[in-house]
Design an enzyme around this catalytic site. Structure first.
Site, mmCIF file in Angstrom:
data_model
loop_
_atom_site.group_PDB
_atom_site.id
_atom_site.type_symbol
_atom_site.label_atom_id
_atom_site.label_comp_id
_atom_site.label_asym_id
_atom_site.label_seq_id
_atom_site.Cartn_x
_atom_site.Cartn_y
_atom_site.Cartn_z
ATOM 1 N N HIS B 242 13.040 -4.641 -11.774
ATOM 2 C CA HIS B 242 13.749 -4.782 -10.262
ATOM 3 C C HIS B 242 14.673 -6.261 -10.147
ATOM 4 O O HIS B 242 14.934 -6.613 -9.029
ATOM 5 C CB HIS B 242 12.716 -4.876 -9.289
ATOM 6 N N ARG B 243 14.683 -6.779 -11.168
ATOM 7 C CA ARG B 243 15.485 -8.128 -11.100
ATOM 8 C C ARG B 243 16.777 -7.660 -10.748
ATOM 9 O O ARG B 243 17.357 -8.680 -10.129
ATOM 10 C CB ARG B 243 15.303 -8.916 -12.659
ATOM 11 N N ALA B 244 17.337 -6.997 -11.238
ATOM 12 C CA ALA B 244 19.024 -6.522 -10.959
ATOM 13 C C ALA B 244 19.238 -6.624 -9.334
ATOM 14 O O ALA B 244 19.986 -7.512 -9.032
ATOM 15 C CB ALA B 244 19.346 -5.229 -11.465
#
Lengths: 346, 645
Positions: B242-244
């Protein structure tokens, strides 16, 4: 280099004009960024670089500073000298000669970048930085024979410091940084393998040397060499006036270099050439102009002519032509000539 | 060193995207950094160094490639420990980097071990130091900025993901701008201080802007819609984790703050996505608003993909490749025009004729389609083998060469003493030891040894069948294409290559083992085909070459890549060619030399001889047609890994 042995005089090297010129240009303008000499064995590559030492000019440096800082250049000073300036301690000046500092391919990383001074640590219990080859190389010529055989991680270190003129050490408990602006001179035999493009690009110019083809010249090479081996001192004496002549010319060119100007059209031609030849990045453009300026100074002019730029292009462009890591770029001098109109005679 | 004397950021021409990415990071450090990737000489490093001056209170901490572990994470302070007799901590680069910018130039060349250290710290935000009797934890959050030239190799995906943003840098093509670039650079070099002074005003204005934007940042609202859009974009790009989307939001906030807007618009999100998604994207999407990817990123992306073995097309990069190639072909045309025509017309006739005709005309095929060699799927393999990425193999060497990265306690005889570590080990005991006039006495138990890391590539010997049968139907052209692709890979992995061709009666060493991939490619280009198939001679030559090389360098990792259809019809001693080839193949296997057989057999009737040879060699076997799927390269890589561990 203060060795008792007489070095073969630079001016006595037969032929190899392009190589000699490239070396001289770098001495005149240390900001050019070095030269790579590519060629077969026995083509006077190393001889030329070693002979260069004798021609190197004097310059002022801070007394007692291991980095040989320029007392008038604050931007490239080591931390000790800077601190002295801050508290208004006068920096003593001495005249010093530019040196050729050798980087042998067997050199270990700690010797190249510098390391912890063990002796000092054991005796005093304090940490002290022991400078390495890069420290010595500051404001001097760093010479790497067989540069293509250099270990990968040493190349990385060289790239790092060549890029910014600073050597940063974060190792073995030591944290230190010092100026490391050097003229990188490398020689290599292409049969032994290639240079990494990234390092190749750091060399301002590349010259290819081949053995002389004419038998007359070849004979001259042998004759000179034999004469030198028989009595090196007498040989050196014989070439003394020639050497002095060249030394003077270099000195004059150095003084003239600050006055060299160029037209806008020269700038435009350089940029256009780079676009036309599809070189990577902008280093080529800048190198071309700087080289052209130095050539003009060497020729005793204070204005860059088209012919200077053309000569510079030949030195600066060929090795930057590659599009993929190993695909040989095809360097077509006539295309450059088209861009750089030869309105002046060369 | 003094970073005040750098080329002013404001004076850098062009590179707007890179500039903005850096500024956004200054405004909002939560973005997590930026990776600038591009060709040499495009002001990458200049940009980063220039950035340092713009922000008061935020420093750029340089991480040089030759850093040792102790300086990175921190260690025991020798001086203090000795003088005070108490173990005290000497902070490393990571401590300095806290709240600042950590900058790695040529980040793709950073030692694997240091990368691991950084990854660990970056994920937890804490630097836990447990070494040499020191136990310290300190917070460590930094903006990670890296520059790299993709020609030199890639970054592994996990590390890549740590860079918030990604910008690909290119030189500018505009004549006017190029002129201006030269002018400014020369002006700067003539007198750095004057030039910096000249740009002082612009620099100050920029600093003010950043400051203002930083203040404004907290006012920027993030609505649900915006979050949804970010999540969708990230999903569409098939990003891992989920870093994006988080980075998209943080970036969009910074963009909005820079423009002094309190609301994030769709435009902001889209702009942010342009910076955040390229290096995280894992599968081609149909969305056109995303920037085209570079081959490097694709490769990276590929390696992200776990088991999904879909043969993907590299669309944008492929085009570029093909263009390049067609150029190359044009250049070669004068040489190859003739044979090509022949080949098209009567290749079949020739095929037959050549069976018993040694005087057959040689033909030279041009290099066929090349492709980007697929990165090894690192996650699918055991953790230890991951070292195969970057350089093909990183071996911890016992010889005193290579980069010193950390220390260990010596097991046998001490050879390569790590002085710094030894001193650190001795430091705490100085208060109780007899000094003999020295400041430090060292006990036998204090000695530490260096652990060095050296990149050893494999040595790949290509044994290529150049007999008449290979000339048919452009087979050789395809083979050449495949080998060139492998060579590209070999360059990045610092492999050595050698090339042997066998045809007519004998095998020739076209290229002895060399690091010059350049020369290998040249040899390949002019390799003619025609004549009989002396397979055994080829194999034997390969074996000989490797044996000689091994004498010089016992550590080398040889790999034979045999490219042939196996239809051998000439022997060394006049015996049965096939039997002879099998004999030699077995011998090679006995020597423990790894090999790969690429079968070039075509047509309806397949004899499958190459397969037999492969079995005798104990080789990996694949068909030429499968090469397009980039399996050969993978096979070579696999082979290299297998023989190392």
């Amino acid at each position: 280099m203060k060795n008792a042995k007489t070095v073969y005089p630079f001016t006595a090297i037969v032929g190899q004009e392009k190589m000699k010129k490239a070396l001289i240009l770098n001495v005149i303008n240390p900001l050019l960024g070095g030269v790579l000499i590519k060629g077969e064995k026995g083509t006077a590559k190393s001889t030329a670089v070693r002979a260069l030492a004798e021609l190197l000019p004097e310059r002022t440096q801070v007394e007692g500073c291991i980095f040989g800082c320029d007392p008038y250049d604050k931007s490239g000073m080591c931390i000790t000298c800077l601190k002295k300036l801050e508290v208004n301690v006068k920096l003593n000046e001495v005249k010093g000669k530019m040196k050729v500092v050798d980087l042998p391919i067997s050199a270990t990383e700690d010797r190249v970048v510098g390391t912890l001074d063990i002796e000092y640590a054991i005796k005093k219990g304090e940490k002290k930085f022991e400078p390495g080859i890069l420290a010595q190389a500051n404001r001097n010529i760093l010479y790497v024979d067989e540069v293509n055989l250099l270990d990968d991680h040493i190349v990385d270190v060289l790239l790092d410091s060549a890029a910014m003129g600073v050597n940063t050490i974060e190792r073995e408990g030591v944290s230190f940084s010092h100026p490391a602006r050097f003229i990188l001179v490398g020689t290599m035999n292409p049969e032994e393998g290639d240079l990494r493009p990234q390092l190749l690009d750091r060399f301002c110019m590349v010259v290819n040397v081949t053995g002389e083809r004419e038998s007359e010249k070849r004979m001259e090479v042998i004759k000179n060499r034999l004469e030198f081996e028989k009595d090196s001192e007498a040989f050196a004496k014989k070439w003394k006036s020639k050497q002095q002549e060249l030394r003077n010319r270099i000195k004059k060119a150095q003084e003239l270099l600050h006055e060299v100007t160029y037209d806008d059209s020269i700038l435009e031609m350089a940029a256009r050439t780079s676009i036309e030849m599809e070189v990577d990045g902008h280093r080529a453009d800048i190198a071309m102009i700087k080289t052209a300026m130095t050539i003009a100074a060497f020729n005793g002019r204070n204005k860059v002519l088209n012919s200077d730029l053309l000569e510079a292009a030949e030195l600066v462009l060929p090795h930057r032509m590659r599009r993929t890591p190993f695909e040989e770029g095809i360097f077509n001098m006539s295309r450059v000539e088209n861009v750089i109109g030869q309105t002046h005679q060369g | 060193m003094n970073y005040d004397y750098v080329f002013p950021f404001a004076a850098i021409i062009g590179q707007e995207k890179a500039k903005k990415a850096l500024l956004l990071n200054l405004i909002n450090p939560k973005i997590g950094g930026v990776l600038l990737s591009g060709e040499k000489g495009t002001a990458k490093s200049t940009l980063v160094r220039g950035m340092a001056v713009l922000m008061k209170g935020m420093k750029v901490i340089n991480l040089p490639l030759n850093t040792t572990e102790d300086r990175l994470i921190g260690t025991i302070d020798i001086e203090k420990t000795i003088t005070q007799g108490r173990r005290s901590f000497q902070p490393g680069i990571l401590k300095e980097a806290h709240g600042n910018i950590l900058y790695v130039d040529e980040v793709n060349l950073l030692s694997e071990h240091l990368v691991n250290c950084i990854l660990q710290v970056a994920s937890s935000g804490l630097n836990k130091v447990e070494r040499e009797g020191i136990s310290v934890v300190h917070p460590c959050q930094f903006v990670l900025v890296g520059t790299m030239n993709p020609e030199e190799g890639n970054i592994r995906s996990q590390f890549l993901d740590r860079f918030g943003l990604f910008v690909e840098i290119k030189g500018c093509e505009d004549l006017y701008e190029r002129k201006e670039i030269i002018k400014r650079r020369l002006e700067y070099e003539r007198s750095p201080l004057d030039f910096i002074e000249k740009w002082r005003l612009e620099t100050d204005v920029l600093s003010q802007q950043i400051k203002a934007a930083k203040k404004y940042l907290s006012k920027v609202q993030v609505s649900d819609n915006v979050m949804k859009l970010a999540a969708e974009l990230a999903k569409e790009a098939n990003c891992a984790g989920h870093r994006a989307e988080l980075v998209i939001i943080e970036t969009a906030r910074a963009i909005a703050a820079y423009e002094k807007r309190s609301n994030i618009s769709v435009g902001h999100i889209k702009e942010a996505a342009e910076y955040t998604l390229p290096h995280r994207k894992r599968e081609k999407t149909t969305k056109q608003e995303l920037p085209p990817e570079t081959p490097e990123m694709e490769e990276q992306k590929e390696s992200n993909e776990q088991q999904s073995k879909q043969p993907e097309e590299y669309e944008p990069s492929d085009q570029a490749e093909q263009e390049e190639e067609s150029e190359a072909e044009q250049q070669e045309d004068p040489n190859t025009l003739e044979p090509k025509q022949q080949e098209d017309g009567n290749s079949e006739v020739k095929d037959k004729k050549e069976e018993n005709d040694e005087m057959s005309i040689d033909q030279i095929d041009d290099i066929g389609r090349t492709f980007i060699v697929k990165n090894l799927d690192i996650k699918a393999i055991d953790r230890k083998k991951r070292k195969g990425e970057g350089k093909r193999i990183r071996t911890k060497t016992d010889a005193k060469k290579g980069q010193y990265i950390r220390y260990k306690i010596p097991k046998n005889k001490l050879q390569d003493i790590a002085f710094d570590a030894t001193l650190r080990a001795a430091a705490p005991y100085q208060a109780i030891r007899e000094k003999k006039g020295l400041a430090i006495t060292i006990d036998n138990s204090d000695f530490r040894e260096k652990v060095r890391e050296k990149r050893t590539g494999s040595t790949i010997i290509f044994i290529v069948d150049a007999s008449g049968s290979m000339g048919a139907k452009k087979r050789m052209s395809a083979v050449k294409g495949a080998i060139v692709s492998l060579l590209t890979d070999a360059y990045q992995k610092r492999d050595k290559v050698g090339l042997i061709a066998f045809r007519k009666k004998e095998a020739d060493v076209l290229l002895n083992i060399t690091r010059s991939v350049d020369m290998a490619e040249k040899c390949l280009k002019t390799l003619p085909t025609g004549g009989k198939t002396p397979l055994s001679a080829g194999l034997f030559k390969g074996y000989e070459v490797i044996r000689t090389a091994q004498k010089k360098n016992p550590d080398m990792l040889p790999i034979i890549v045999l490219v042939s259809d196996g239809r051998t019809n000439a022997s060394i001693n006049g015996g049965d060619p096939f039997e002879e080839a099998m004999e030699i193949a077995k011998k090679i296997r006995m020597e423990g030399i790894r090999s790969i057989v690429v079968d070039t057999e075509q047509g309806f009737i397949k004899l499958g001889i190459a397969k037999d040879i492969a079995n005798a060699l104990g080789a990996l076997y694949c068909k030429l047609e499968e090469l397009e799927g980039e399996q050969l390269a993978e096979a070579v890589r696999q082979c290299a890994i297998d023989c190392n561990y």
